[in-house]
Design a protein around this motif. Sequence first.
Motif, PDB file in Angstrom:
ATOM      1  N   MET A   1       0.844  -1.172   0.000  1.00  0.00           N
ATOM      2  CA  MET A   1       0.000   0.000   0.000  1.00  0.00           C
ATOM      3  C   MET A   1       0.888   1.233   0.000  1.00  0.00           C
ATOM      4  O   MET A   1       1.896   1.276   0.679  1.00  0.00           O
ATOM      5  CB  MET A   1      -0.917  -0.022   1.231  1.00  0.00           C
ATOM      6  N   ARG A   4       0.541   7.295   0.595  1.00  0.00           N
ATOM      7  CA  ARG A   4      -0.552   8.236   0.328  1.00  0.00           C
ATOM      8  C   ARG A   4      -1.884   7.634   0.788  1.00  0.00           C
ATOM      9  O   ARG A   4      -2.708   8.314   1.394  1.00  0.00           O
ATOM     10  CB  ARG A   4      -0.599   8.589  -1.149  1.00  0.00           C
ATOM     11  N   GLY A   5      -2.121   6.364   0.524  1.00  0.00           N
ATOM     12  CA  GLY A   5      -3.364   5.710   0.927  1.00  0.00           C
ATOM     13  C   GLY A   5      -3.501   5.616   2.425  1.00  0.00           C
ATOM     14  O   GLY A   5      -4.580   5.785   2.975  1.00  0.00           O
ATOM     15  N   SER A   6      -2.391   5.343   3.106  1.00  0.00           N
ATOM     16  CA  SER A   6      -2.469   5.235   4.561  1.00  0.00           C
ATOM     17  C   SER A   6      -2.678   6.602   5.209  1.00  0.00           C
ATOM     18  O   SER A   6      -3.316   6.711   6.235  1.00  0.00           O
ATOM     19  CB  SER A   6      -1.230   4.550   5.122  1.00  0.00           C
ATOM     20  N   ARG A   7      -2.157   7.636   4.634  1.00  0.00           N
ATOM     21  CA  ARG A   7      -2.378   8.989   5.164  1.00  0.00           C
ATOM     22  C   ARG A   7      -3.835   9.394   5.023  1.00  0.00           C
ATOM     23  O   ARG A   7      -4.376  10.057   5.883  1.00  0.00           O
ATOM     24  CB  ARG A   7      -1.503  10.012   4.431  1.00  0.00           C
ATOM     25  N   ALA A   8      -4.468   8.988   3.943  1.00  0.00           N
ATOM     26  CA  ALA A   8      -5.854   9.363   3.704  1.00  0.00           C
ATOM     27  C   ALA A   8      -6.785   8.736   4.737  1.00  0.00           C
ATOM     28  O   ALA A   8      -7.818   9.295   5.057  1.00  0.00           O
ATOM     29  CB  ALA A   8      -6.276   8.957   2.302  1.00  0.00           C
ATOM     30  N   SER A   9      -6.423   7.585   5.293  1.00  0.00           N
ATOM     31  CA  SER A   9      -7.279   6.917   6.261  1.00  0.00           C
ATOM     32  C   SER A   9      -7.015   7.380   7.693  1.00  0.00           C
ATOM     33  O   SER A   9      -7.767   7.031   8.585  1.00  0.00           O
ATOM     34  CB  SER A   9      -7.113   5.406   6.159  1.00  0.00           C
ATOM     35  N   ARG A  10      -5.980   8.123   7.913  1.00  0.00           N
ATOM     36  CA  ARG A  10      -5.665   8.602   9.259  1.00  0.00           C
ATOM     37  C   ARG A  10      -6.522   9.818   9.597  1.00  0.00           C
ATOM     38  O   ARG A  10      -6.808  10.654   8.757  1.00  0.00           O
ATOM     39  CB  ARG A  10      -4.202   9.007   9.356  1.00  0.00           C
ATOM     40  N   ILE A  11      -6.880   9.885  10.846  1.00  0.00           N
ATOM     41  CA  ILE A  11      -7.648  11.029  11.317  1.00  0.00           C
ATOM     42  C   ILE A  11      -6.673  12.066  11.861  1.00  0.00           C
ATOM     43  O   ILE A  11      -5.700  11.723  12.531  1.00  0.00           O
ATOM     44  CB  ILE A  11      -8.682  10.581  12.376  1.00  0.00           C
ATOM     45  N   THR A  12      -6.928  13.301  11.578  1.00  0.00           N
ATOM     46  CA  THR A  12      -6.007  14.356  11.996  1.00  0.00           C
ATOM     47  C   THR A  12      -6.291  14.779  13.433  1.00  0.00           C
ATOM     48  O   THR A  12      -7.359  14.514  13.992  1.00  0.00           O
ATOM     49  CB  THR A  12      -6.137  15.595  11.093  1.00  0.00           C
ATOM     50  N   GLU A  15      -9.319  16.909  13.610  1.00  0.00           N
ATOM     51  CA  GLU A  15     -10.564  16.142  13.551  1.00  0.00           C
ATOM     52  C   GLU A  15     -10.879  15.520  14.909  1.00  0.00           C
ATOM     53  O   GLU A  15     -12.036  15.511  15.349  1.00  0.00           O
ATOM     54  CB  GLU A  15     -10.486  15.068  12.473  1.00  0.00           C
TER      55      GLU A  15
END
Length: 88
Positions: A1, A4-12, A15
Amino acid sequence: MSSRGSRASRITEDEINDLVLKLQALLPNFNQKRTERVPASKILKETCSYIRKLHGEVEDLSERLSQILDSMDTSGVDVETLRSFLQR
């Protein structure tokens, strides 16, 4: 993976802070606008406690409803009487 894909699933962190503030607004003891910052851990602990309390209230109400329904003559149930019991 890709990373970029793993960053998109992380919550900031922003948030998370927003979600904690939303939880705080739902809690009876914390829903007033406060000037001091309440730690997220305290909000989460209070949320868990409040959910347990609500769960207990639901169980109690369910038991009361069962007792009421058991004591009623269900062959000729009066809908208005039932509604009256449920609204107590």
